[in-house]
Design a protein around this motif. Structure first.
Motif, PDB file in Angstrom:
ATOM      1  N   TYR A  42       0.824  -1.205   0.000  1.00 39.59           N
ATOM      2  CA  TYR A  42       0.000   0.000   0.000  1.00 39.59           C
ATOM      3  C   TYR A  42       0.863   1.262   0.000  1.00 39.59           C
ATOM      4  O   TYR A  42       0.554   2.231  -0.684  1.00 39.59           O
ATOM      5  N   MET A  43       1.946   1.245   0.778  1.00 46.95           N
ATOM      6  CA  MET A  43       2.838   2.409   0.849  1.00 46.95           C
ATOM      7  C   MET A  43       3.458   2.692  -0.515  1.00 46.95           C
ATOM      8  O   MET A  43       3.578   3.848  -0.923  1.00 46.95           O
ATOM      9  N   SER A  44       3.817   1.646  -1.230  1.00 49.45           N
ATOM     10  CA  SER A  44       4.380   1.830  -2.562  1.00 49.45           C
ATOM     11  C   SER A  44       3.364   2.487  -3.494  1.00 49.45           C
ATOM     12  O   SER A  44       3.701   3.396  -4.257  1.00 49.45           O
ATOM     13  N   VAL A  45       2.102   2.082  -3.404  1.00 53.88           N
ATOM     14  CA  VAL A  45       1.060   2.664  -4.251  1.00 53.88           C
ATOM     15  C   VAL A  45       0.864   4.144  -3.922  1.00 53.88           C
ATOM     16  O   VAL A  45       0.835   4.978  -4.830  1.00 53.88           O
ATOM     17  N   VAL A  46       0.748   4.471  -2.646  1.00 59.83           N
ATOM     18  CA  VAL A  46       0.430   5.858  -2.277  1.00 59.83           C
ATOM     19  C   VAL A  46       1.622   6.806  -2.406  1.00 59.83           C
ATOM     20  O   VAL A  46       1.443   8.010  -2.328  1.00 59.83           O
ATOM     21  N   THR A  47       2.821   6.258  -2.604  1.00 61.00           N
ATOM     22  CA  THR A  47       3.988   7.126  -2.810  1.00 61.00           C
ATOM     23  C   THR A  47       4.553   6.986  -4.225  1.00 61.00           C
ATOM     24  O   THR A  47       5.658   7.433  -4.493  1.00 61.00           O
ATOM     25  N   GLY A  48       3.787   6.374  -5.108  1.00 58.71           N
ATOM     26  CA  GLY A  48       4.255   6.211  -6.481  1.00 58.71           C
ATOM     27  C   GLY A  48       5.527   5.397  -6.577  1.00 58.71           C
ATOM     28  O   GLY A  48       6.356   5.642  -7.447  1.00 58.71           O
ATOM     29  N   GLY A  49       5.716   4.442  -5.665  1.00 57.93           N
ATOM     30  CA  GLY A  49       6.897   3.577  -5.664  1.00 57.93           C
ATOM     31  C   GLY A  49       8.102   4.165  -4.963  1.00 57.93           C
ATOM     32  O   GLY A  49       9.160   3.535  -4.905  1.00 57.93           O
ATOM     33  N   ARG A  50       7.985   5.368  -4.431  1.00 59.83           N
ATOM     34  CA  ARG A  50       9.137   6.008  -3.776  1.00 59.83           C
ATOM     35  C   ARG A  50       9.554   5.264  -2.510  1.00 59.83           C
ATOM     36  O   ARG A  50      10.734   5.099  -2.241  1.00 59.83           O
ATOM     37  N   TYR A  51       8.586   4.832  -1.714  1.00 59.13           N
ATOM     38  CA  TYR A  51       8.863   4.035  -0.520  1.00 59.13           C
ATOM     39  C   TYR A  51       8.427   2.614  -0.797  1.00 59.13           C
ATOM     40  O   TYR A  51       7.332   2.389  -1.308  1.00 59.13           O
ATOM     41  N   GLU A  52       9.288   1.649  -0.447  1.00 59.94           N
ATOM     42  CA  GLU A  52       8.976   0.282  -0.827  1.00 59.94           C
ATOM     43  C   GLU A  52       8.810  -0.692   0.322  1.00 59.94           C
ATOM     44  O   GLU A  52       8.459  -1.840   0.096  1.00 59.94           O
ATOM     45  N   GLU A  76      10.375  10.179  12.971  1.00 61.08           N
ATOM     46  CA  GLU A  76      10.702  11.598  13.210  1.00 61.08           C
ATOM     47  C   GLU A  76      11.448  12.242  12.047  1.00 61.08           C
ATOM     48  O   GLU A  76      11.580  13.462  11.991  1.00 61.08           O
ATOM     49  N   TYR A  77      11.923  11.435  11.091  1.00 60.73           N
ATOM     50  CA  TYR A  77      12.631  11.972   9.937  1.00 60.73           C
ATOM     51  C   TYR A  77      11.758  12.011   8.681  1.00 60.73           C
ATOM     52  O   TYR A  77      12.258  12.264   7.590  1.00 60.73           O
ATOM     53  N   LEU A  78      10.463  11.780   8.846  1.00 58.88           N
ATOM     54  CA  LEU A  78       9.540  11.809   7.714  1.00 58.88           C
ATOM     55  C   LEU A  78       8.724  13.091   7.738  1.00 58.88           C
ATOM     56  O   LEU A  78       8.450  13.643   8.803  1.00 58.88           O
ATOM     57  N   SER A  79       8.315  13.543   6.574  1.00 62.33           N
ATOM     58  CA  SER A  79       7.415  14.697   6.517  1.00 62.33           C
ATOM     59  C   SER A  79       6.062  14.286   7.082  1.00 62.33           C
ATOM     60  O   SER A  79       5.739  13.091   7.170  1.00 62.33           O
ATOM     61  N   ALA A  80       5.249  15.265   7.438  1.00 59.77           N
ATOM     62  CA  ALA A  80       3.917  14.973   7.980  1.00 59.77           C
ATOM     63  C   ALA A  80       3.088  14.194   6.965  1.00 59.77           C
ATOM     64  O   ALA A  80       2.366  13.263   7.324  1.00 59.77           O
ATOM     65  N   GLY A  81       3.211  14.545   5.692  1.00 59.19           N
ATOM     66  CA  GLY A  81       2.462  13.846   4.653  1.00 59.19           C
ATOM     67  C   GLY A  81       2.905  12.400   4.495  1.00 59.19           C
ATOM     68  O   GLY A  81       2.078  11.491   4.390  1.00 59.19           O
ATOM     69  N   THR A  82       4.220  12.156   4.492  1.00 58.57           N
ATOM     70  CA  THR A  82       4.735  10.786   4.371  1.00 58.57           C
ATOM     71  C   THR A  82       4.355   9.964   5.591  1.00 58.57           C
ATOM     72  O   THR A  82       3.966   8.799   5.473  1.00 58.57           O
ATOM     73  N   LEU A  83       4.420  10.578   6.753  1.00 61.19           N
ATOM     74  CA  LEU A  83       4.025   9.890   7.988  1.00 61.19           C
ATOM     75  C   LEU A  83       2.549   9.512   7.934  1.00 61.19           C
ATOM     76  O   LEU A  83       2.176   8.376   8.261  1.00 61.19           O
ATOM     77  N   ASP A  84       1.717  10.435   7.482  1.00 60.16           N
ATOM     78  CA  ASP A  84       0.286  10.137   7.344  1.00 60.16           C
ATOM     79  C   ASP A  84       0.055   8.988   6.358  1.00 60.16           C
ATOM     80  O   ASP A  84      -0.769   8.109   6.604  1.00 60.16           O
ATOM     81  N   LEU A  85       0.798   8.987   5.250  1.00 61.12           N
ATOM     82  CA  LEU A  85       0.656   7.912   4.272  1.00 61.12           C
ATOM     83  C   LEU A  85       1.096   6.573   4.844  1.00 61.12           C
ATOM     84  O   LEU A  85       0.460   5.548   4.603  1.00 61.12           O
ATOM     85  N   MET A  86       2.178   6.588   5.608  1.00 61.86           N
ATOM     86  CA  MET A  86       2.672   5.348   6.188  1.00 61.86           C
ATOM     87  C   MET A  86       1.640   4.761   7.146  1.00 61.86           C
ATOM     88  O   MET A  86       1.301   3.574   7.069  1.00 61.86           O
ATOM     89  N   TYR A  87       1.109   5.587   8.030  1.00 60.91           N
ATOM     90  CA  TYR A  87       0.130   5.065   8.976  1.00 60.91           C
ATOM     91  C   TYR A  87      -1.206   4.753   8.316  1.00 60.91           C
ATOM     92  O   TYR A  87      -1.909   3.842   8.741  1.00 60.91           O
TER      93      TYR A  87
END
Length: 145
Positions: A42-52, A76-87
């Protein structure tokens, strides 16, 4: 007699704690690998493959790894948007694995896209659209999507 009774209760307590530990280990060994795999997908889909990948710890804290990187990034090293996507990816994976397939109950999401830019919002909506093929997704948001 009271001393023997309290020792007996102590033994019962120890057996109960050991049983709970064994159950926890069993759940972790069966559920965690699949949870991490699906959340990473799911993380790969929502980040366009940037996070795998997503690594989920026993306490359900998580780390994510950029494609091509060796070391995962702490939250703590992720942007708020990336953190939201991860969770979001983790929550959606938990729902997918925990909710019965044959009784497809709806997912209700409230303002999960609030910290996302337009590109990430579109990617998250792509994933939610895919999930909506299997179950109803109700999304409350103040953003135009």
């Amino acid at each position: 007699r009271d001393l023997r009774m309290s020792r007996g209760l102590g033994d019962v307590y120890k057996r109960q704690v050991e049983t709970l530990r064994e159950a926890d280990a069993d759940i972790q060994s069966r559920f965690s690998p699949e949870l991490g795999r699906l959340a990473a997908q799911y993380m790969s889909v929502v980040t366009g493959g940037r996070y795998e990948s997503i690594l989920i710890n026993r306490d359900f804290t998580a780390k994510t790894r950029l494609a091509g990187d060796v070391v995962p990034r702490e939250t703590e090293y992720l942007s708020a948007g990336t953190l939201d996507l991860m969770y979001l990816a983790v929550r959606l994976a938990v729902c997918t694995l925990a909710l019965p397939e044959d009784a497809s109950c709806p997912l209700i999401l409230d303002d999960t896209l609030v910290n996302l830019d337009a590109e990430r919002t579109a990617q998250a909506m792509k994933l939610l659209s895919e999930i909506a093929k299997q179950r109803q997704v109700i999304l409350f948001t103040c953003k135009e999507v």
